[in-house]
Enzyme design. Structure first.
Site, PDB file in Angstrom:
ATOM      1  N   ARG A 171      -2.902   9.440  -2.297  1.00  8.40           N
ATOM      2  CA  ARG A 171      -2.424   9.178  -3.665  1.00  8.40           C
ATOM      3  C   ARG A 171      -2.625  10.399  -4.561  1.00  8.40           C
ATOM      4  NH1 ARG A 171      -4.244   2.837  -4.248  1.00  8.40           N
ATOM      5  NH2 ARG A 171      -2.178   1.990  -3.788  1.00  8.40           N
ATOM      6  N   LYS A 190      -6.137  -8.865   0.452  1.00  8.18           N
ATOM      7  CA  LYS A 190      -5.899  -9.437  -0.881  1.00  8.18           C
ATOM      8  C   LYS A 190      -5.001 -10.654  -0.736  1.00  8.18           C
ATOM      9  CE  LYS A 190      -6.146  -5.023  -3.283  1.00  8.18           C
ATOM     10  NZ  LYS A 190      -5.217  -3.982  -3.744  1.00  8.18           N
ATOM     11  N   GLY A 212      -2.238   0.844  -0.371  1.00  7.59           N
ATOM     12  CA  GLY A 212      -3.233   1.911  -0.289  1.00  7.59           C
ATOM     13  C   GLY A 212      -3.911   1.943   1.064  1.00  7.59           C
ATOM     14  N   GLY A 242       0.931  -3.670  -3.943  1.00  7.77           N
ATOM     15  CA  GLY A 242       1.323  -4.782  -4.815  1.00  7.77           C
ATOM     16  C   GLY A 242       2.628  -4.495  -5.541  1.00  7.77           C
TER      17      GLY A 242
HETATM   18  P1  ADP Z   1      -3.272  -2.724   1.212  1.00  9.10           P
HETATM   19  O1  ADP Z   1      -4.192  -1.839   0.408  1.00  9.10           O
HETATM   20  O2  ADP Z   1      -2.575  -1.974   2.295  1.00  9.10           O
HETATM   21  O3  ADP Z   1      -2.340  -3.512   0.356  1.00  9.10           O
HETATM   22  P2  ADP Z   1      -5.328  -4.779   1.360  1.00  9.10           P
HETATM   23  O4  ADP Z   1      -6.062  -4.080   0.277  1.00  9.10           O
HETATM   24  O5  ADP Z   1      -4.743  -6.109   1.074  1.00  9.10           O
HETATM   25  O6  ADP Z   1      -4.197  -3.808   1.982  1.00  9.10           O
HETATM   26  O7  ADP Z   1      -6.294  -5.008   2.617  1.00  9.10           O
HETATM   27  C1  ADP Z   1      -6.925  -3.958   3.326  1.00  9.10           C
HETATM   28  C2  ADP Z   1      -8.200  -4.437   3.928  1.00  9.10           C
HETATM   29  O8  ADP Z   1      -8.016  -5.609   4.685  1.00  9.10           O
HETATM   30  C3  ADP Z   1      -8.820  -3.432   4.881  1.00  9.10           C
HETATM   31  O9  ADP Z   1      -9.982  -2.888   4.285  1.00  9.10           O
HETATM   32  C4  ADP Z   1      -9.172  -4.287   6.132  1.00  9.10           C
HETATM   33  O10 ADP Z   1     -10.462  -4.027   6.628  1.00  9.10           O
HETATM   34  C5  ADP Z   1      -9.070  -5.697   5.594  1.00  9.10           C
HETATM   35  N1  ADP Z   1      -8.782  -6.706   6.643  1.00  9.10           N
HETATM   36  C6  ADP Z   1      -7.779  -6.718   7.519  1.00  9.10           C
HETATM   37  N2  ADP Z   1      -7.867  -7.772   8.349  1.00  9.10           N
HETATM   38  C7  ADP Z   1      -8.970  -8.458   7.984  1.00  9.10           C
HETATM   39  C8  ADP Z   1      -9.611  -9.647   8.473  1.00  9.10           C
HETATM   40  N3  ADP Z   1      -9.117 -10.330   9.504  1.00  9.10           N
HETATM   41  N4  ADP Z   1     -10.737 -10.057   7.834  1.00  9.10           N
HETATM   42  C9  ADP Z   1     -11.229  -9.358   6.793  1.00  9.10           C
HETATM   43  N5  ADP Z   1     -10.680  -8.249   6.289  1.00  9.10           N
HETATM   44  C10 ADP Z   1      -9.558  -7.798   6.876  1.00  9.10           C
HETATM   45 MG    MG Z   2      -6.024  -2.221  -0.654  1.00  7.25          MG
END
Ligand code: ADP
Ligand code: MG
Length: 383
Positions: free
Chosen positions: A19, A184, A335, A359
């Site tokens: 970023r 999330k 991210g 998001g």
């Molecule tokens: P992004 O930033 O790509 O939108 P999120 O912030 O929603 O993604 O989620 C990222 C996090 O989700 C990572 O830190 C990962 O460790 C966690 N994650 C993925 N699968 C699981 C799971 N089954 N249980 C808990 N955490 C998880």
């Molecule tokens: Mg994230």
């Protein structure tokens, strides 16, 4: 300028500077043109008060390295330090203000409170540039309100991101597959209702998969679960079936404690009560790869598992590799998803686009109005 410098940190070390790098071209263009550039940004989710854990210091240092010039960081947002730093700024210089979320007014639901902060920010500048794509879906003081206080412009990064995402909404090529994961869950469940009418296949992994499995009647042990959204998810399942949208997951990796590397592979109908799922299993990986093989358009947001731990990175790697192999138009957003692609050593040019916003890109694909973009339509004539 509002930038998105919300980088993942390990202590005070940036683990992925994507970023910051994405923010450089617009900042550099402004500075090179002789502007005095004041950058605002947030980091993490502090609770509306200063918290050293969420200081922008690592981001300011990295930005300085990439620009080849020192970037002074004020130790407050609109206080004495900020005033002094802005005062000392010269033509072509770049400074940063401390985390906008250290001020509770930034994210306030009260229009007057946000407007008051926006007034203080606007007092520093002659114009506003909105270039933090990752936050344009937020109605926040440094994103939305400040754009109404000054002549306002859309920055190059936001413009480029919107250009790519429009290809996913205007005459896209089918089959269109969306892969969702991550942690999330409550933020992301909302987008699914809307996506169901647009996609051909929806592949769900990561932490959000367990709310779906539970809604299908499976036990999910101690896995991440959004109990209060089960009814909503049951509705999605019914809608998906009606529309012929495939939703599949067959096996997962389970462990007793978060972070523990000892694990078992079990079917989704056999998750033990005292264990949690931290990645999609080998059969699910194969299935997801096969569903992605004939896709013509793919959007992926959210890691399939806890990829930060090598043991649980396999599902995320499998999806990423399937996208690299595919000749579809492939967009990765989020991210952590973008960070995962780089952390796993996959070539960035193996994807059509890696978005800085998770998001924001999801809400755009849903067809929702993004406050940080629609505010420009309100300011007639500005761009
Ligand atoms: P992004 O930033 O790509 O939108 P999120 O912030 O929603 O993604 O989620 C990222 C996090 O989700 C990572 O830190 C990962 O460790 C966690 N994650 C993925 N699968 C699981 C799971 N089954 N249980 C808990 N955490 C998880
Ligand atoms: Mg994230």
């Amino acid at each position: 300028m509002r930038a998105d410098l919300n980088v993942p940190l390990d202590g005070d070390k940036i683990t992925d500077d994507g970023r910051v790098r994405a923010s450089v071209p617009t900042i550099k263009a402004l500075a090179d043109a002789g502007a005095r550039v004041i950058v605002t940004a947030h980091l993490g989710r502090p609770k509306g008060a200063p918290d050293p854990k969420f200081s922008l210091a690592p981001a300011a240092a990295r930005l300085g390295e990439l620009l080849g010039a020192e970037v002074a960081l004020a130790n407050d947002l609109v206080g004495e330090s900020a005033k002094a730093v802005v005062e000392a700024l010269t033509d072509g210089g770049v400074v940063m203000l401390e985390n906008v979320r250290f001020d509770a007014r930034e994210t306030s639901k009260d229009d007057a409170e946000r407007a008051a902060l926006a007034d203080e920010l606007a007092a520093f500048a002659d114009a506003f540039v909105s270039d933090g794509f990752g936050v344009v879906h937020r109605k926040q003081a440094s994103v939305y309100d400040v754009a109404q206080k000054l002549p306002a412009y859309v920055g190059g990064l936001v413009d480029a991101e919107l250009g790519v995402l429009r290809k996913l909404t205007d005459d896209l090529e089918r089959p269109y597959v969306v892969v969702l994961g991550g942690a999330k869950v409550s933020d992301k469940l909302g987008v699914i209702a809307n996506l169901l009418s647009k996609v051909d296949k929806l592949l769900i992994g990561g932490g959000m998969a367990y709310t779906f499995l539970k809604a299908q009647g499976h036990e999910v042990g101690t896995s991440l679960l959004q109990e209060d959204q089960l009814d909503q998810v049951r509705g999605f399942l019914a809608e998906a079936e009606k529309r012929g949208v495939e939703l599949v997951l067959v096996d997962v990796l389970v462990t007793a404690e978060f972070g523990n590397v000892e694990h078992d592979v079990v079917g989704t109908d056999a998750i033990p009560a005292d264990k949690m799922g931290l990645d999609i299993g080998p059969k699910s990986r194969e299935l997801f790869a096969s569903k992605l093989a004939d896709a013509k358009t793919v959007f992926w947001n959210g890691p399939m598992g806890v990829f930060e731990i090598e043991t649980y990175a396999g599902g995320t790697r499998a999806v990423a590799e399937a996208l690299v192999k595919s000749d579809a138009f492939t967009v990765v957003g989020g991210g952590d998803s973008a960070a995962a692609v780089r952390a796993l050593g996959l070539p960035e040019d193996g994807f059509s686009h890696i978005s800085t916003g998770g998001g924001a890109s999801l809400e755009f694909l849903e067809g929702k109005e993004l406050p940080g973009i629609s505010v420009f339509a309100k300011n007639e004539g500005d761009r």
